[in-house]
Design a protein around this motif. Structure first.
Motif, short mmCIF file in Angstrom:
data_model
loop_
_atom_site.label_atom_id
_atom_site.label_comp_id
_atom_site.label_asym_id
_atom_site.label_seq_id
_atom_site.Cartn_x
_atom_site.Cartn_y
_atom_site.Cartn_z
N ILE A 12 -43.90 -33.76 -0.40
CA ILE A 12 -43.24 -33.27 -1.61
C ILE A 12 -43.65 -34.10 -2.83
O ILE A 12 -43.79 -33.57 -3.93
CB ILE A 12 -41.70 -33.25 -1.45
N ASN A 13 -43.89 -35.40 -2.64
CA ASN A 13 -44.34 -36.23 -3.76
C ASN A 13 -45.70 -35.79 -4.26
O ASN A 13 -45.98 -35.81 -5.46
CB ASN A 13 -44.39 -37.70 -3.35
N TYR A 22 -52.78 -32.85 1.57
CA TYR A 22 -51.68 -32.10 0.96
C TYR A 22 -52.10 -31.52 -0.38
O TYR A 22 -51.71 -30.40 -0.75
CB TYR A 22 -50.45 -33.00 0.79
N ILE A 39 -33.53 -31.59 -3.28
CA ILE A 39 -33.94 -31.21 -1.93
C ILE A 39 -33.69 -32.36 -0.96
O ILE A 39 -33.38 -32.16 0.21
CB ILE A 39 -35.43 -30.79 -1.92
N ASP A 61 -35.86 -34.77 -0.04
CA ASP A 61 -37.01 -35.16 0.77
C ASP A 61 -37.91 -36.07 -0.06
O ASP A 61 -38.37 -35.69 -1.13
CB ASP A 61 -37.78 -33.91 1.20
N SER A 113 -36.90 -31.81 -6.68
CA SER A 113 -37.31 -32.51 -5.46
C SER A 113 -36.24 -33.50 -5.02
O SER A 113 -36.03 -33.72 -3.83
CB SER A 113 -38.65 -33.22 -5.66
N LYS A 127 -44.89 -28.06 5.74
CA LYS A 127 -43.88 -28.31 4.71
C LYS A 127 -44.50 -28.18 3.32
O LYS A 127 -43.87 -27.66 2.38
CB LYS A 127 -43.30 -29.71 4.88
N THR A 128 -45.73 -28.64 3.19
CA THR A 128 -46.41 -28.58 1.90
C THR A 128 -46.60 -27.15 1.44
O THR A 128 -46.52 -26.85 0.24
CB THR A 128 -47.78 -29.31 1.96
N TYR A 174 -43.34 -26.14 -0.16
CA TYR A 174 -43.14 -26.85 -1.42
C TYR A 174 -44.07 -26.33 -2.51
O TYR A 174 -43.68 -26.25 -3.68
CB TYR A 174 -43.35 -28.36 -1.22
N CYS A 175 -45.30 -25.99 -2.13
CA CYS A 175 -46.26 -25.47 -3.11
C CYS A 175 -45.81 -24.11 -3.65
O CYS A 175 -45.91 -23.85 -4.86
CB CYS A 175 -47.64 -25.35 -2.48
N ASN A 179 -46.58 -31.89 8.35
CA ASN A 179 -46.34 -32.03 6.91
C ASN A 179 -47.10 -30.99 6.09
O ASN A 179 -46.66 -30.62 5.01
CB ASN A 179 -46.73 -33.44 6.45
#
Length: 307
Positions: free
Chosen positions: A255-256, A127, A248, A250, A245, A68-69, A72-73, A65
């Motif tokens: 992502i939250n 995250y 996307i 997810d 988001s 993934k972060t 997303y960032c 994760n």
């Protein structure tokens, strides 16, 4: 749970700001002293806070994760920069610099982390640390350019060298090494790093309080850019990022976390750098304080929607 944490965090911020106001009014903290406090904050406290944010135990799921972060960032910061630039076209001069910086750079450490910890625990903080890593890299590159302006080729080379040797950038590199190689630090060292890093939030708020002590609040009540800037920062930009988001598809904690962090109030660095470069420092202090206060409402609403 998260609502009470938001309320406590915001109230805590303003109590510490009032301590700074008191210190200034009583001449305990002078303008010269405040500049030295800024140096201590940027050169010592902040780097230690950054390193401490990476000291966690990472399991395989979290590591996945974390990757993934990263993506997303990057997307979130690109969106914040572009949306802010477009929305602030009507604003001119140094006010535009302050508001744009406030829109892009949020209060990750002193407000963001406690909220993430209350919702997702240590995983959320991990995250959030990735989001904070991009914050540090960008604040000392893009953020510095915003305040200092364009550089010629020779000057740019020197500034890039300074940026690479900046204590905060070095701290990010150290933090990444700790995360990648799962380095186990001695307990005494961890305690020391965390203790020094923990003064970042209170110290930044005291600095803002000292600046606010001389602010003529009435002067800004008729300034439309304050209202427009606050609405842009706390409502429009987070709403757009949240909608993206959803597109996307997810709904993960990763992502939250990025959505929640993008909705945080303006970073104290808005006021700190304004003080350092002497650009509308009172205006910047007002923006930081107002967004922090109103985030009590806006972030609570966002959390209710996400959760």
């Amino acid at each position: 749970m998260e609502v009470s944490v938001i309320i406590e965090s915001v109230i805590s911020l303003f109590i510490i700001i009032l301590v700074g106001v008191y210190g200034s009014k009583k001449k305990i903290i002078t303008a010269e002293t405040n500049k030295k406090l800024v140096d201590i904050l940027i050169q010592i406290a902040l780097p230690f806070m950054i390193v401490s944010s990476f000291i966690y135990t990472y399991d395989p799921t979290i590591k996945s994760n974390v990757i993934k972060t990263f993506y997303y960032c990057i997307l979130a910061y690109i969106l914040m920069i572009l949306i802010s630039h477009l929305l602030l076209l009507p604003v001119k001069s140094d006010r535009k610099i302050i508001l744009h910086f406030a829109n892009v750079f949020v209060n990750t450490g002193y407000v963001g982390f406690p909220i993430l910890n209350s919702i997702y625990g240590a995983e959320g903080v991990i995250y959030g640390s990735i989001f904070n890593m991009f914050f540090v890299i960008l604040v000392w590159t893009y953020g510095l350019i915003l305040f200092k302006g364009n550089f010629d080729k020779k000057e740019l080379k020197e500034e890039l060298k300074k940026i690479l040797l900046n204590p905060s950038i070095i701290a990010v590199c150290v933090g990444i090494m700790i995360m990648i190689f799962d380095i186990q630090l001695p307990g005494a060292l961890i305690s020391s790093v965390e203790a020094i890093g923990n003064i970042t939030g209170p110290l930044s708020m005291i600095i803002i309080g000292v600046i606010l002590a001389d602010v003529k609040i009435k002067k800004y009540l008729r300034d439309w850019t304050i209202y427009y800037g606050v609405a842009t920062k706390l409502i429009i930009i987070p709403a757009i990022i949240y909608l993206i988001s959803l597109l996307i598809g997810d709904s993960s904690k990763a992502i939250n976390t990025v959505v929640i962090m993008s909705a945080m109030p303006a970073s104290a660095m808005t006021s700190i750098l304004a003080e350092s470069f002497d650009k509308k420092k009172e205006y910047a202090a007002v923006v930081v304080s107002v967004t922090t206060l109103l985030s009590l409402i806006t972030v609570t609403i966002l959390l209710k929607i996400i959760m």
